[in-house]
Design an enzyme around this catalytic site. Structure first.
Site, short mmCIF file in Angstrom:
data_model
loop_
_atom_site.label_atom_id
_atom_site.label_comp_id
_atom_site.label_asym_id
_atom_site.label_seq_id
_atom_site.Cartn_x
_atom_site.Cartn_y
_atom_site.Cartn_z
CD GLU A 1 8.77 34.35 -8.39
OE1 GLU A 1 8.02 35.17 -8.93
OE2 GLU A 1 9.70 33.80 -8.99
CB CYS B 1 14.53 24.64 -13.76
SG CYS B 1 13.71 23.11 -13.49
N1 SAH Z 1 19.75 25.04 -5.36
C1 SAH Z 1 19.19 23.80 -5.80
C2 SAH Z 1 17.72 23.86 -6.13
C3 SAH Z 1 17.18 25.04 -6.90
S1 SAH Z 1 17.35 25.10 -8.64
C4 SAH Z 1 19.99 23.26 -6.97
O1 SAH Z 1 20.85 23.95 -7.46
O2 SAH Z 1 19.79 22.11 -7.35
C5 SAH Z 1 16.50 23.74 -9.33
C6 SAH Z 1 17.14 23.25 -10.62
O3 SAH Z 1 16.99 24.20 -11.69
C7 SAH Z 1 18.62 22.99 -10.50
O4 SAH Z 1 18.96 21.80 -11.15
C8 SAH Z 1 19.21 24.18 -11.24
O5 SAH Z 1 20.52 23.95 -11.64
C9 SAH Z 1 18.22 24.31 -12.36
N2 SAH Z 1 18.29 25.58 -13.09
C10 SAH Z 1 18.67 26.78 -12.64
N3 SAH Z 1 18.60 27.71 -13.62
C11 SAH Z 1 18.17 27.06 -14.72
C12 SAH Z 1 17.86 27.47 -16.05
N4 SAH Z 1 18.02 28.75 -16.44
N5 SAH Z 1 17.43 26.54 -16.92
C13 SAH Z 1 17.25 25.25 -16.52
N6 SAH Z 1 17.51 24.81 -15.29
C14 SAH Z 1 17.97 25.70 -14.40
#
Ligand code: SAH
Length: 340
Positions: free
Chosen positions: A92, A333
């Site tokens: 996605e 996110c």
């Molecule tokens: N693997 C990388 C990038 C992908 S996630 C990382 O971990 O940074 C992008 C961002 O979204 C990251 O900061 C992650 O922690 C956050 N994220 C993941 N699940 C989320 C959720 N349910 N609510 C808010 N942020 C979330």
């Protein structure tokens, strides 16, 4: 015979390969221009002789991602794309519109190995790394579908970019170079959950991109429960790598902190965070946690969010609460998965 992934090559590499098969250098430039214009097959390369187009199609393939499904947010116009890859896998990407232009959130892997407890991507397991060309193609496909030019890229979709290090670095160089998509490094952000050895490696590349680090807790015990990677590299070890990164690149780091009600949003967490980040060239992005099916965490309330910001600011740490886009289409996110 296996075809060569031409979109994952630098112009120099293509020119060298053309030399090997007996084509002049200017042909490589012509082909490269078409590829980065978004041409999907050699037949469309109108300034090449027909015989050459046929020969090229027997040696190379032009990677592309096909739109399988598209959802448009009624709230803010954010678009979420489900793409099908050449081997049948799905990923996605999300297109967001801001005042200053269009921004795309792209995936770097099919699935993810990191298994953060609040994120949808890890729940579906890990399949494979994306090729540089498959990352470029997400941008091209979205540009074509909307007839726009994208100005900002965030590597925050499915996957952990630093767990696909070589392909991600090549992608960054391909999109930012003149002959490529020509989107400057200063318009690119890369987000990591904290793969410490690769943060040191990235620091040495001295790229002008923005590094985002997903922190989500200032206390190790809680962070280890939220993010298994913390058991390998804990907070102090991660922040030491971040300091090294800033020292090497002179770039501000953006820390992401998902605010989860009753888990990591108390004053104690805010004070510990302020203490740990003191004096660092950084910014803290607070993200009220987004819902993910099968995950029981709830968003922090308004009071806790504001209190948290206030404590950080009192300690002279820059902090903002991130606006959530695409919440009605699960495009925020942590909500991206291989959803067919
Ligand atoms: N693997 C990388 C990038 C992908 S996630 C990382 O971990 O940074 C992008 C961002 O979204 C990251 O900061 C992650 O922690 C956050 N994220 C993941 N699940 C989320 C959720 N349910 N609510 C808010 N942020 C979330």
């Amino acid at each position: 015979m296996n075809l060569i992934d031409v979109k994952s090559m630098y112009l120099d590499e293509l020119a060298e390969d053309f030399n090997y098969i007996g084509y002049p250098k200017y042909r490589a430039k012509q082909v490269y221009r078409w590829i980065y214009k978004g041409t999907k097959d050699f037949n469309g390369m109108l300034d090449l002789p027909i015989s050459t187009r046929k020969e090229l199609a027997n040696r190379y393939y032009i990677s592309w991602v096909d739109i399988e499904k598209k959802l448009v947010s009624k709230i803010d116009g954010t678009k979420k794309y489900l793409f099908k890859l050449r081997d049948g896998e799905y990923i996605e990407s999300v297109l967001m519109k801001y005042k200053h232009g269009y921004s795309i959130c792209i995936s770097t892997q099919v699935g993810c190995k990191m298994k953060c407890s609040f994120c949808a991507t890890g729940k579906s397991g890990f399949s494979r790394n994306l090729l540089p060309s498959e990352m470029v193609s997400q941008i091209q496909a979205v540009q074509e579908d909307n007839d726009i030019r994208i100005s900002n890229i965030v590597l925050m979709g499915m996957g952990e970019p630093l767990d696909n290090y070589d392909n991600v670095i090549k992608f960054l160089k391909l999109v930012s170079c003149n002959e490529g998509l020509n989107i400057g490094m200063r318009h690119i952000s890369l987000s990591t959950c904290g793969v410490v050895d690769k943060i040191y490696k990235l620091a040495e590349e001295k790229l002008q991109l923005t590094l985002s680090v997903s922190l989500h807790s200032s206390i190790n015990e809680t962070r280890s429960k939220l993010m298994p990677i913390n058991k390998k590299w804990d907070l102090d070890c991660l922040l030491e790598a971040c300091r090294f990164y800033i020292y090497k690149t002179n770039r501000r780091i953006s820390f992401e902190y998902s605010m989860i009600n009753g888990i990591n949003d108390s004053e104690e967490f805010a004070n510990k965070l302020a203490y740990k980040l003191k004096g660092m060239l950084c910014h803290v992005n607070l993200i009220p946690i987004n819902n993910v099916s099968g995950v029981k965490y709830k968003k922090s309330n308004f009071r806790n969010l504001n209190k948290f910001v206030k404590i950080l600011e009192e300690n002279k740490i820059n902090a903002t609460i991130r606006r959530t886009l695409g919440s009605d289409i699960n495009a925020s996110c942590g909500q991206l998965k291989r959803n067919v």
